[in-house]
Design a protein around this motif. Structure first.
Motif, PDB file in Angstrom:
ATOM      1  N   ASP A   1       0.858  -1.191   0.000  1.00 42.04           N
ATOM      2  CA  ASP A   1       0.000   0.000   0.000  1.00 42.04           C
ATOM      3  C   ASP A   1       0.892   1.238   0.000  1.00 42.04           C
ATOM      4  O   ASP A   1       1.509   1.574   1.021  1.00 42.04           O
ATOM      5  N   CYS A   2       0.966   1.930  -1.141  1.00 37.71           N
ATOM      6  CA  CYS A   2       1.847   3.101  -1.263  1.00 37.71           C
ATOM      7  C   CYS A   2       1.502   4.187  -0.248  1.00 37.71           C
ATOM      8  O   CYS A   2       2.388   4.812   0.342  1.00 37.71           O
ATOM      9  N   HIS A   3       0.206   4.402  -0.037  1.00 32.83           N
ATOM     10  CA  HIS A   3      -0.212   5.445   0.910  1.00 32.83           C
ATOM     11  C   HIS A   3       0.237   5.108   2.330  1.00 32.83           C
ATOM     12  O   HIS A   3       0.747   5.965   3.053  1.00 32.83           O
ATOM     13  N   ALA A   4       0.035   3.854   2.729  1.00 34.25           N
ATOM     14  CA  ALA A   4       0.411   3.442   4.086  1.00 34.25           C
ATOM     15  C   ALA A   4       1.926   3.524   4.274  1.00 34.25           C
ATOM     16  O   ALA A   4       2.413   3.964   5.325  1.00 34.25           O
ATOM     17  N   VAL A   5       2.689   3.100   3.254  1.00 35.14           N
ATOM     18  CA  VAL A   5       4.146   3.164   3.342  1.00 35.14           C
ATOM     19  C   VAL A   5       4.603   4.611   3.477  1.00 35.14           C
ATOM     20  O   VAL A   5       5.481   4.925   4.292  1.00 35.14           O
ATOM     21  N   ARG A   6       3.995   5.500   2.691  1.00 36.64           N
ATOM     22  CA  ARG A   6       4.392   6.913   2.767  1.00 36.64           C
ATOM     23  C   ARG A   6       4.123   7.477   4.160  1.00 36.64           C
ATOM     24  O   ARG A   6       4.942   8.202   4.724  1.00 36.64           O
ATOM     25  N   ARG A   7       2.970   7.113   4.732  1.00 36.40           N
ATOM     26  CA  ARG A   7       2.655   7.595   6.086  1.00 36.40           C
ATOM     27  C   ARG A   7       3.657   7.055   7.108  1.00 36.40           C
ATOM     28  O   ARG A   7       4.098   7.779   8.003  1.00 36.40           O
ATOM     29  N   ASP A   8       4.041   5.782   6.968  1.00 34.10           N
ATOM     30  CA  ASP A   8       5.031   5.194   7.886  1.00 34.10           C
ATOM     31  C   ASP A   8       6.380   5.899   7.762  1.00 34.10           C
ATOM     32  O   ASP A   8       7.062   6.155   8.767  1.00 34.10           O
ATOM     33  N   LEU A   9       6.770   6.196   6.529  1.00 30.69           N
ATOM     34  CA  LEU A   9       8.037   6.892   6.294  1.00 30.69           C
ATOM     35  C   LEU A   9       8.008   8.280   6.924  1.00 30.69           C
ATOM     36  O   LEU A   9       8.975   8.711   7.566  1.00 30.69           O
ATOM     37  N   GLU A  10       6.879   8.978   6.741  1.00 32.07           N
ATOM     38  CA  GLU A  10       6.760  10.326   7.311  1.00 32.07           C
ATOM     39  C   GLU A  10       6.849  10.302   8.835  1.00 32.07           C
ATOM     40  O   GLU A  10       7.487  11.168   9.452  1.00 32.07           O
ATOM     41  N   GLU A  11       6.189   9.302   9.454  1.00 33.42           N
ATOM     42  CA  GLU A  11       6.223   9.187  10.907  1.00 33.42           C
ATOM     43  C   GLU A  11       7.641   8.932  11.405  1.00 33.42           C
ATOM     44  O   GLU A  11       8.087   9.520  12.403  1.00 33.42           O
ATOM     45  N   LEU A  12       8.366   8.040  10.707  1.00 30.88           N
ATOM     46  CA  LEU A  12       9.749   7.753  11.095  1.00 30.88           C
ATOM     47  C   LEU A  12      10.609   9.014  10.989  1.00 30.88           C
ATOM     48  O   LEU A  12      11.398   9.321  11.903  1.00 30.88           O
ATOM     49  N   LEU A  13      10.453   9.754   9.909  1.00 27.71           N
ATOM     50  CA  LEU A  13      11.258  10.964   9.698  1.00 27.71           C
ATOM     51  C   LEU A  13      10.900  12.044  10.719  1.00 27.71           C
ATOM     52  O   LEU A  13      11.770  12.750  11.224  1.00 27.71           O
ATOM     53  N   ARG A  14       9.618  12.156  11.030  1.00 26.86           N
ATOM     54  CA  ARG A  14       9.181  13.192  11.973  1.00 26.86           C
ATOM     55  C   ARG A  14       9.666  12.900  13.387  1.00 26.86           C
ATOM     56  O   ARG A  14      10.241  13.770  14.056  1.00 26.86           O
ATOM     57  N   HIS A  15       9.424  11.678  13.841  1.00 27.13           N
ATOM     58  CA  HIS A  15       9.740  11.354  15.238  1.00 27.13           C
ATOM     59  C   HIS A  15      11.190  10.926  15.445  1.00 27.13           C
ATOM     60  O   HIS A  15      11.748  11.143  16.519  1.00 27.13           O
ATOM     61  N   GLY A  16      11.802  10.321  14.424  1.00 25.59           N
ATOM     62  CA  GLY A  16      13.175   9.860  14.581  1.00 25.59           C
ATOM     63  C   GLY A  16      14.223  10.914  14.261  1.00 25.59           C
ATOM     64  O   GLY A  16      15.328  10.882  14.819  1.00 25.59           O
TER      65      GLY A  16
END
Length: 346
Positions: free
Chosen positions: A281-296
């Motif tokens: 799921d491209c949308h779900a992957v993009r959201r996961d990537l954004e969360e990692l970049l934001r919080h990490g």
């Protein structure tokens, strides 16, 4: 697939263009007004004392006081430059300046670093000259003025420390004032030695110690501002390690064309081309990537192109393999290393 991925990237970029302001606190709203107010107070203190110091320096025949006044002139100029840069940086993005004028602050920091080095070179020359031919100095008047100068610079340093020093622009002005404070401490010590012993060479010796501090501060500002102008990654981010973390997320097959840079101090941006499993799921992957970049990593200004990988990409190939480069899901001229996940079972 590719058009679908570009829609992800552009839509996300638009959302964060409006949201990024909340993360650059020193350039927006109340905190920016507070920064300008503290800088303006410091500017008033320095300008008023500088005028008095020039008069006293001429009366006392003290080159040390006059050179301190010259240093304070560069302090005043650095603060004025910082105030101008802050106003420019606060302007919204428009026309050809798609990031606005945020890097005006980095230009200001670079100018501050350069003037510190140039002033340090001049003071070093003057110090050596006075070591060889020490002039006659009125030590008492020099001591009183230096002590008042310490008090004024302590107040000015405190004012600027209240502003947001995570901004290289504000840090540049702060380093100017702090080095001027050290210069006045050196002048006061030298004046006391002159009053007690008549050893006039104490003044240039103290000045040379201050020059070393100025060189360190100036070099630091030039190095940090230069990294931003050269689009280097933030000092606390290792792009290779970041790429490895991104590709380790579920369904992610590959990450390439990964770029991370700073728009201005404290505002990082990232872009990347991400390939996911055909069933992912491209949308779900993009959201996961954004969360990692934001919080990490604290990176909120991101543009991610997310596409499904073809069967060719899923095969075990080296980054330079023709089969990999011929795949339509890849960029023709990939920049930087290609981060790949271990082959998945299908």
């Amino acid at each position: 697939m590719s058009d679908h991925g570009h829609d992800h990237g552009s839509g996300h970029a638009q959302r964060h263009e409006h949201g990024s302001g909340s993360h650059g606190g020193h350039s927006h709203g109340v905190s920016a007004d507070a920064d300008r107010r503290w800088l303006a107070i410091a500017l008033t203190l320095i300008t008023a004392f500088m005028a008095v110091e020039v008069v006293v320096g001429v009366l006392a025949g003290s080159l040390a006081l006059i050179s301190d006044a010259a240093h304070m002139l560069t302090d005043a100029a650095s603060i004025v430059l910082s105030l101008i840069a802050m106003r420019l940086a606060a302007r919204p993005a428009r026309g050809g300046f798609t990031y606005g004028l945020k890097r005006a602050e980095i230009l200001s920091a670079q100018a501050n670093g350069l003037t510190l080095l140039l002033l340090g070179a001049w003071l070093a020359y003057e110090s050596v000259r006075r070591l060889v031919h020490p002039p006659a100095v009125e030590g008492g008047l020099m001591l009183v003025t230096a002590l008042v100068g310490i008090a004024v610079n302590v107040a000015a340093t405190w004012c600027i420390s209240q502003a947001n020093r995570s901004s290289l622009n504000v840090e540049g002005a702060y380093q100017h004032i702090l080095n001027d404070l050290f210069a006045f401490v050196g002048t006061a010590v030298a004046a006391l030695v002159i009053v007690l012993t008549g050893f006039t060479r104490a003044d240039p010796i103290a000045t040379l110690m201050v020059v070393a501090l100025m060189a360190k501060a100036g070099y630091g500002l030039l190095r940090e501002s230069g990294r931003i102008f050269l689009e280097a990654a933030p000092a606390n981010v290792d792009p290779d390690a970041l790429g490895d973390r991104l590709v380790a997320l579920p369904a992610v097959v590959e990450v390439h064309d990964l770029h991370v840079w700073q728009i201005t101090s404290g505002q990082a941006a990232l872009s990347a081309h991400v390939l996911v499993e055909p069933a992912g799921d491209c949308h779900a992957v993009r959201r996961d990537l954004e969360e990692l970049l934001r919080h990490g990593y604290g990176i909120t200004h991101t543009t991610l192109q997310v596409d499904h990988a073809s069967e060719q990409v899923l095969q075990v190939t080296l980054p330079g393999d023709r089969k990999l480069l011929d795949d339509p899901g890849h960029c023709e001229d990939a920049h930087g290393p290609v981060h790949r996940d271990e082959p998945h079972e299908h």
